[in-house]
Design an enzyme around this catalytic site. Structure first.
Site, mmCIF file in Angstrom:
data_model
loop_
_atom_site.group_PDB
_atom_site.id
_atom_site.type_symbol
_atom_site.label_atom_id
_atom_site.label_comp_id
_atom_site.label_asym_id
_atom_site.label_seq_id
_atom_site.Cartn_x
_atom_site.Cartn_y
_atom_site.Cartn_z
ATOM 1 N N SER A 128 63.786 26.629 19.673
ATOM 2 C CA SER A 128 64.502 26.833 20.931
ATOM 3 C C SER A 128 65.926 26.311 20.838
ATOM 4 C CB SER A 128 63.777 26.106 22.062
ATOM 5 O OG SER A 128 64.618 26.010 23.188
ATOM 6 N N TYR A 152 70.720 30.841 23.095
ATOM 7 C CA TYR A 152 71.303 31.108 24.413
ATOM 8 C C TYR A 152 72.792 31.237 24.175
ATOM 9 C CZ TYR A 152 67.094 29.926 27.090
ATOM 10 O OH TYR A 152 65.834 29.914 27.633
ATOM 11 N N HIS A 317 59.930 35.749 30.386
ATOM 12 C CA HIS A 317 60.148 34.309 30.267
ATOM 13 C C HIS A 317 58.981 33.539 30.905
ATOM 14 C CE1 HIS A 317 63.755 31.782 29.102
ATOM 15 N NE2 HIS A 317 62.967 30.843 29.580
ATOM 16 N N ARG A 320 59.422 32.639 34.669
ATOM 17 C CA ARG A 320 60.259 31.499 35.072
ATOM 18 C C ARG A 320 61.630 31.908 35.592
ATOM 19 N NH1 ARG A 320 58.523 26.771 32.782
ATOM 20 N NH2 ARG A 320 60.528 25.890 32.168
ATOM 21 N N GLY A 350 52.157 35.398 29.375
ATOM 22 C CA GLY A 350 50.812 35.475 29.935
ATOM 23 C C GLY A 350 49.695 35.523 28.907
HETATM 24 C C1 FNR Z 1 60.216 28.580 27.937
HETATM 25 N N1 FNR Z 1 60.738 29.761 27.422
HETATM 26 C C2 FNR Z 1 61.907 29.729 26.721
HETATM 27 N N2 FNR Z 1 62.427 30.875 26.200
HETATM 28 C C3 FNR Z 1 63.536 30.855 25.457
HETATM 29 O O1 FNR Z 1 63.976 31.898 24.993
HETATM 30 N N3 FNR Z 1 64.178 29.662 25.214
HETATM 31 C C4 FNR Z 1 63.741 28.491 25.713
HETATM 32 O O2 FNR Z 1 64.318 27.446 25.473
HETATM 33 C C5 FNR Z 1 62.586 28.506 26.521
HETATM 34 N N4 FNR Z 1 62.118 27.370 27.092
HETATM 35 C C6 FNR Z 1 60.927 27.380 27.770
HETATM 36 C C7 FNR Z 1 60.427 26.194 28.291
HETATM 37 C C8 FNR Z 1 59.193 26.190 28.924
HETATM 38 C C9 FNR Z 1 58.647 24.895 29.437
HETATM 39 C C10 FNR Z 1 58.446 27.379 29.030
HETATM 40 C C11 FNR Z 1 57.065 27.396 29.661
HETATM 41 C C12 FNR Z 1 58.956 28.565 28.554
HETATM 42 C C13 FNR Z 1 60.005 31.037 27.572
HETATM 43 C C14 FNR Z 1 59.052 31.233 26.406
HETATM 44 O O3 FNR Z 1 59.752 31.479 25.219
HETATM 45 C C15 FNR Z 1 58.101 32.411 26.646
HETATM 46 O O4 FNR Z 1 58.849 33.545 26.994
HETATM 47 C C16 FNR Z 1 57.081 32.114 27.739
HETATM 48 O O5 FNR Z 1 56.632 30.781 27.686
HETATM 49 C C17 FNR Z 1 55.894 33.052 27.564
HETATM 50 O O6 FNR Z 1 55.028 32.930 28.619
HETATM 51 P P1 FNR Z 1 53.704 32.027 28.623
HETATM 52 O O7 FNR Z 1 52.966 32.255 27.311
HETATM 53 O O8 FNR Z 1 54.160 30.613 28.777
HETATM 54 O O9 FNR Z 1 53.000 32.564 29.798
#
Ligand code: FNR
Length: 428
Positions: A128, A152, A317, A320, A350
């Site tokens: 990340s 990002y 995401h 979120r 999911g």
């Molecule tokens: C994320 N996700 C995420 N995506 C990304 O591109 N960079 C990031 O830094 C983060 N950080 C992050 C933190 C937390 C706490 C969560 C739960 C999610 C999104 C992540 O890569 C992914 O898209 C989702 O977590 C997939 O969904 P599920 O499996 O959590 O339902």
């Protein structure tokens, strides 16, 4: 590393005979509840929460429920192979670890523990951009196991270039650009607690370890930091920040660098003005495959092809970012049709069990990423917990595959599923 679900199942039952229970709960809901018990309320809110009323999180799960697997019989499923090829790399299973920021909220070993678990299971880890540990440190514990870097897009292209060059030097074999977070979603659970980890210096390790970012710290910001009154709570935040920040806390307190770093991070971490044209800059600066994460509309998938992108990740995401968004699995068939096999489609949002992986592959995903479940495993038992979550979901998938009559990934086709009709909108 073994993908055989039967072995895993037998091992768990045999350990049960000796009175030993699995390290992490198998059931995804129990996994989440157990993780909640071992985390601070702020940490659990950050990881478990979603945008707004969390209707996108619910839609993600509903989308899976609308598809049912139709098992086929008498196919000799004694040997099963779930390996796939992705960007010229043979992987033992169609599974990756999604990029998750601020993993120190779950466990102090954070990304280091996840890197070790991923390497032990030979699962690609997507680092990340908001990691708690610098990518160099995580790479150092991963041997030659596969890893990608998630970006990002910052306001500073110099910083973007620096992150990408560091990722290349760390052995990352793809760059994932996350497009759905040019602004931070409206996350009720975090807002209710007034809690954003970055402001306490958490989840900014890629920045504070970066030579370009560090050089930028010496330059004044356009907008001066707002004056804040001092309270007990703000002193607590300062202590948190000094603890999280690399280097000697006392020297950092004197220099004020951690506060400047947080202010600069907030001012520059994302670029809401980003457009398709900006992607050329990334193409010029790396030969690695580039994937776009957050694609939900077929037209955006087609644009990705026009811009010579190497892969897309269908994802919302994990619910979120946009409340009320389309369930990610509902978006998958349209994106798969739009790219027409020209580039791989990875899926996340999911995925909780083997059947979910099966459904996503049947609908055309080449591979899937898991998010929250491995963060919960991390919270409960560090690297061993992450490893168990990976092993369990992979075993579940292996058995689902065999029981559905499939022995290879190519057998998992759309005709293995039936769609349940949507209920009429106003049915009682
Ligand atoms: C994320 N996700 C995420 N995506 C990304 O591109 N960079 C990031 O830094 C983060 N950080 C992050 C933190 C937390 C706490 C969560 C739960 C999610 C999104 C992540 O890569 C992914 O898209 C989702 O977590 C997939 O969904 P599920 O499996 O959590 O339902």
């Amino acid at each position: 590393m073994n993908t055989n679900g039967r072995l895993r199942q037998t091992q768990i039952y045999l350990e049960g005979l000796a009175g030993k229970k699995p390290l992490v709960p198998i059931d995804p809901d129990r996994l989440e509840r157990h993780a909640e018990r071992v985390m601070s309320p702020e940490a659990f809110a950050y990881i478990a929460g979603g945008a707004g009323m969390e209707s996108t999180m619910a839609a993600n799960r509903r989308a899976f429920e609308r598809w049912r697997i139709v098992p086929r019989m008498l196919n000799d499923v004694s040997k099963r192979d779930q390996s796939i090829e992705l960007f010229g790399m043979r992987l033992p299973s169609p599974l990756l670890l999604a990029p998750i920021g601020v993993l120190e909220m779950a466990h102090p070993d954070a990304d280091l523990a996840v890197g070790k678990a991923a390497a032990a299971e030979h699962i690609p880890m997507i680092f990340s951009n908001q990691a708690s540990k610098p990518m160099e440190a995580v790479s150092a514990v991963m041997g030659d196991s596969p890893r990608w870097f998630q970006l990002y897009w910052s306001e500073s292209n110099d910083l973007v270039r620096s992150f990408v060059k560091r990722a290349e030097a760390c052995g990352c074999s793809a760059i994932v650009v996350t497009l759905d977070t040019t602004l931070l979603g409206w996350r009720g659970r975090d807002l209710d607690m007034g809690s954003l980890p970055f402001l306490r210096g958490k989840g900014i390790a890629q920045y504070t370890s970066d030579p370009v970012f560090r050089a930028q710290l010496a330059q004044p910001l356009d907008a001066p930091a707002a004056k804040r009154s001092v309270s007990l709570a703000s002193i607590g935040v300062l202590i948190d920040l000094l603890r999280a920040y690399p280097g000697d806390p006392l020297a950092n307190l004197r220099s004020g660098e951690p506060l400047r770093a947080v202010a600069r991070f907030v001012a520059t971490y994302s670029r809401p003005s980003l457009t398709w044209d900006d992607l050329a800059f990334l193409r010029q600066n790396t030969k690695l495959p580039i994937l776009l994460k957050g694609i939900l509309h077929p037209d955006d998938a087609r644009k990705a092809l026009d811009h010579r992108i190497d892969g897309v990740i269908v994802s919302n995401h994990g619910g979120r970012q946009v409340d009320g968004a389309i369930g990610a699995l509902d978006a998958l068939p349209g994106v798969v049709a739009a790219v027409a096999g020209k580039i791989p489609v990875v899926f996340d949002s999911g995925i909780r069990g083997g059947a979910d992986i099966f459904k996503a592959l049947a609908l055309g995903a080449r591979a899937v990423s898991i998010g929250r479940p491995y963060a919960y495993g991390l919270a409960i038992a560090g690297a061993a917990g992450v490893q168990d979550v990976i092993r369990n979901i992979r075993a579940d998938f292996d058995l689902t595959m065999g029981l559905a009559g499939c022995t290879r990934i190519v057998d998992i086709t759309a005709d293995r599923l039936v769609g349940e009709p949507h209920p009429p909108p106003h049915s009682p």
